[in-house]
Design a protein around this motif. Structure first.
Motif, PDB file in Angstrom:
ATOM      1  N   HIS A  47       0.834  -1.209   0.000  1.00  0.00           N
ATOM      2  CA  HIS A  47       0.000   0.000   0.000  1.00  0.00           C
ATOM      3  C   HIS A  47       0.869   1.260   0.000  1.00  0.00           C
ATOM      4  O   HIS A  47       0.583   2.216  -0.735  1.00  0.00           O
ATOM      5  CB  HIS A  47      -0.905  -0.021   1.231  1.00  0.00           C
ATOM      6  CG  HIS A  47      -1.735   1.216   1.416  1.00  0.00           C
ATOM      7  ND1 HIS A  47      -2.807   1.524   0.608  1.00  0.00           N
ATOM      8  CD2 HIS A  47      -1.634   2.243   2.312  1.00  0.00           C
ATOM      9  CE1 HIS A  47      -3.338   2.677   1.000  1.00  0.00           C
ATOM     10  NE2 HIS A  47      -2.647   3.125   2.030  1.00  0.00           N
ATOM     11  N   LEU A  48       1.915   1.277   0.813  1.00  0.00           N
ATOM     12  CA  LEU A  48       2.781   2.454   0.909  1.00  0.00           C
ATOM     13  C   LEU A  48       3.622   2.630  -0.351  1.00  0.00           C
ATOM     14  O   LEU A  48       3.888   3.760  -0.781  1.00  0.00           O
ATOM     15  CB  LEU A  48       3.688   2.340   2.135  1.00  0.00           C
ATOM     16  CG  LEU A  48       2.977   2.303   3.491  1.00  0.00           C
ATOM     17  CD1 LEU A  48       3.990   2.189   4.619  1.00  0.00           C
ATOM     18  CD2 LEU A  48       2.108   3.532   3.676  1.00  0.00           C
ATOM     19  N   ARG A  49       4.030   1.546  -0.955  1.00  0.00           N
ATOM     20  CA  ARG A  49       4.815   1.637  -2.187  1.00  0.00           C
ATOM     21  C   ARG A  49       3.984   2.139  -3.353  1.00  0.00           C
ATOM     22  O   ARG A  49       4.517   2.725  -4.299  1.00  0.00           O
ATOM     23  CB  ARG A  49       5.414   0.271  -2.524  1.00  0.00           C
ATOM     24  CG  ARG A  49       6.626  -0.097  -1.663  1.00  0.00           C
ATOM     25  CD  ARG A  49       7.118  -1.496  -1.954  1.00  0.00           C
ATOM     26  NE  ARG A  49       8.405  -1.757  -1.317  1.00  0.00           N
ATOM     27  CZ  ARG A  49       8.994  -2.954  -1.283  1.00  0.00           C
ATOM     28  NH1 ARG A  49       8.397  -4.000  -1.864  1.00  0.00           N
ATOM     29  NH2 ARG A  49      10.163  -3.107  -0.687  1.00  0.00           N
ATOM     30  N   ALA A  50       2.675   1.939  -3.282  1.00  0.00           N
ATOM     31  CA  ALA A  50       1.794   2.372  -4.369  1.00  0.00           C
ATOM     32  C   ALA A  50       1.609   3.886  -4.388  1.00  0.00           C
ATOM     33  O   ALA A  50       1.288   4.460  -5.439  1.00  0.00           O
ATOM     34  CB  ALA A  50       0.437   1.682  -4.248  1.00  0.00           C
ATOM     35  N   ALA A  51       1.785   4.531  -3.250  1.00  0.00           N
ATOM     36  CA  ALA A  51       1.627   5.987  -3.168  1.00  0.00           C
ATOM     37  C   ALA A  51       2.728   6.544  -2.277  1.00  0.00           C
ATOM     38  O   ALA A  51       2.468   6.981  -1.148  1.00  0.00           O
ATOM     39  CB  ALA A  51       0.250   6.344  -2.621  1.00  0.00           C
ATOM     40  N   PRO A  52       3.972   6.525  -2.766  1.00  0.00           N
ATOM     41  CA  PRO A  52       5.102   6.903  -1.910  1.00  0.00           C
ATOM     42  C   PRO A  52       5.157   8.390  -1.580  1.00  0.00           C
ATOM     43  O   PRO A  52       4.824   9.242  -2.390  1.00  0.00           O
ATOM     44  CB  PRO A  52       6.319   6.476  -2.739  1.00  0.00           C
ATOM     45  CG  PRO A  52       5.841   6.546  -4.156  1.00  0.00           C
ATOM     46  CD  PRO A  52       4.400   6.133  -4.107  1.00  0.00           C
ATOM     47  N   SER A  53       5.553   8.656  -0.360  1.00  0.00           N
ATOM     48  CA  SER A  53       5.888  10.002   0.107  1.00  0.00           C
ATOM     49  C   SER A  53       7.122   9.827   0.969  1.00  0.00           C
ATOM     50  O   SER A  53       7.581   8.704   1.195  1.00  0.00           O
ATOM     51  CB  SER A  53       4.742  10.608   0.917  1.00  0.00           C
ATOM     52  OG  SER A  53       4.520   9.866   2.095  1.00  0.00           O
ATOM     53  N   LEU A  54       7.683  10.908   1.459  1.00  0.00           N
ATOM     54  CA  LEU A  54       8.889  10.789   2.278  1.00  0.00           C
ATOM     55  C   LEU A  54       8.632   9.915   3.493  1.00  0.00           C
ATOM     56  O   LEU A  54       9.410   9.007   3.808  1.00  0.00           O
ATOM     57  CB  LEU A  54       9.371  12.175   2.718  1.00  0.00           C
ATOM     58  CG  LEU A  54      10.642  12.198   3.593  1.00  0.00           C
ATOM     59  CD1 LEU A  54      11.804  11.559   2.839  1.00  0.00           C
ATOM     60  CD2 LEU A  54      10.977  13.628   3.999  1.00  0.00           C
ATOM     61  N   ALA A  55       7.495  10.154   4.180  1.00  0.00           N
ATOM     62  CA  ALA A  55       7.180   9.385   5.386  1.00  0.00           C
ATOM     63  C   ALA A  55       6.915   7.927   5.048  1.00  0.00           C
ATOM     64  O   ALA A  55       7.400   7.018   5.723  1.00  0.00           O
ATOM     65  CB  ALA A  55       5.977   9.991   6.100  1.00  0.00           C
ATOM     66  N   SER A  56       6.139   7.682   3.994  1.00  0.00           N
ATOM     67  CA  SER A  56       5.792   6.307   3.659  1.00  0.00           C
ATOM     68  C   SER A  56       6.992   5.539   3.134  1.00  0.00           C
ATOM     69  O   SER A  56       7.096   4.321   3.346  1.00  0.00           O
ATOM     70  CB  SER A  56       4.653   6.274   2.635  1.00  0.00           C
ATOM     71  OG  SER A  56       5.060   6.835   1.403  1.00  0.00           O
ATOM     72  N   THR A  57       7.908   6.218   2.455  1.00  0.00           N
ATOM     73  CA  THR A  57       9.110   5.550   1.952  1.00  0.00           C
ATOM     74  C   THR A  57       9.963   5.048   3.103  1.00  0.00           C
ATOM     75  O   THR A  57      10.485   3.923   3.075  1.00  0.00           O
ATOM     76  CB  THR A  57       9.931   6.500   1.066  1.00  0.00           C
ATOM     77  OG1 THR A  57       9.133   6.892  -0.063  1.00  0.00           O
ATOM     78  CG2 THR A  57      11.199   5.828   0.574  1.00  0.00           C
TER      79      THR A  57
END
Length: 318
Positions: A47-57
């Motif tokens: 889920h996080l890889r599908a919509a990456p941001s600095l925090a999610s990365t």
């Protein structure tokens, strides 16, 4: 007579040696539950890889390496199994595996303190107190409302016991110690933050009086539950030291949103006789020193933990 086993589920797996989960005959169930938790972590990773941001990365990087292998030691002379080595991301708000291990450490530390308190203060009994606030769509506002209300309730207890003039009495003044955690769910009817608390007192706090006081404090909530913990105290304590977020009640999107709101906030607090309890930083089990053992190695392969019999280093170095 054979020892009665506690059924393994998402709550009592946090119990570790206090509930018999470290018994060798339950290793299969334990690994299955860890595998289910890791599967959810991998879904969050996708889920996080599908919509990456600095925090999610950054979060995804930790999830990618978490729980890939488990190294257990079976102390066959006593029938116990301890988790000796593993890689953990320690992101308990998005990783159920780390949440399970974190709960086990907190439970062990506070049950150990309770055993000492029992010897020193035999008149005290543990009670499970649950405090809720009204559901709402704005998680940040609801969480802040619960936290502020709890702080006011704690202030009432502290001020009255300290002799502050005109400080109101609260049933919580009966408590000689307590530990509490904040938890949240969302079953489609809005965010539901609530508090589970273990209270140590010589007499049971009045649920009706606490309910009335809680309504005065919150202005919108009167649902309070207070009951004695009978039988095995670990059962009641486990209600407090389970997940801060109930993964099965949250979509991946809601789970990530909740993690951002709760990140950095203190979700476990204590007072009185429970103050100062130290929770080990390591998520591994304590070894049973000087006992013979067998090493057992598992890797997460094809959707489950599979026995490999190989140390991670020997496999990687080939």
């Amino acid at each position: 007579m054979a020892k009665k086993k506690t059924p393994v589920n998402e709550t009592n797996l946090a119990g570790g040696s206090f509930t018999g989960v470290d018994d060798a005959e339950l290793l299969g169930e334990r690994i299955t539950r860890y595998g289910q938790a890791h599967a959810r972590s991998l879904l969050m990773l996708e889920h996080l890889r599908a919509a990456p941001s600095l925090a999610s990365t950054r979060t995804a990087a930790g999830l990618a390496s978490c729980g890939n292998y488990l190294h257990f030691r079976e102390y066959f002379t006593v029938g116990k199994v301890r988790l000796h080595n593993a890689t953990f991301c320690k992101q308990h708000l998005v990783c159920p595996l780390c949440a399970i291990r974190r709960g086990a450490k907190a439970l062990g530390a506070y049950l150990t303190r309770w055993q000492v308190i029992q010897q020193e203060r035999p008149e005290l009994r543990p009670y499970l107190l649950t405090l809720t606030v009204k559901n709402g769509d704005d998680l940040e506002e609801r969480q802040a409302h619960l936290t502020k209300s709890l702080r006011k309730l704690m202030d009432h207890r502290r001020n009255f016991n300290s002799g502050v003039p005109r400080a109101p009495w609260t049933e919580l003044c009966k408590a000689q110690g307590g530990v509490y955690t904040l938890e949240l769910t969302n079953k489609g009817k809005g965010w539901h933050p609530h508090c589970h608390m273990i209270v140590l007192a010589s007499s049971q706090p009045s649920q009706s009086d606490l309910s009335a006081e809680w309504l005065r404090i919150t202005g919108d909530s009167m649902i309070v539950d207070c009951r004695p913990i009978t039988g095995d105290p670990s059962e009641g304590f486990m209600e407090v030291f389970k997940y801060a977020v109930k993964f099965c009640d949250l979509t991946l999107e809601d789970n990530w949103h909740a993690a951002q709101i709760l990140k950095g906030k203190r979700l476990l607090n204590s007072f009185g006789l429970f103050r100062g309890v130290e929770i080990p930083d390591s998520l591994l089990d304590e070894p049973l020193d000087e006992l013979p053992y067998w090493d057992r190695f598992y890797r997460y392969l094809e959707g489950e933990y599979q026995f490999t019999g190989e140390a991670p280093k020997s496999r990687e170095n080939r």
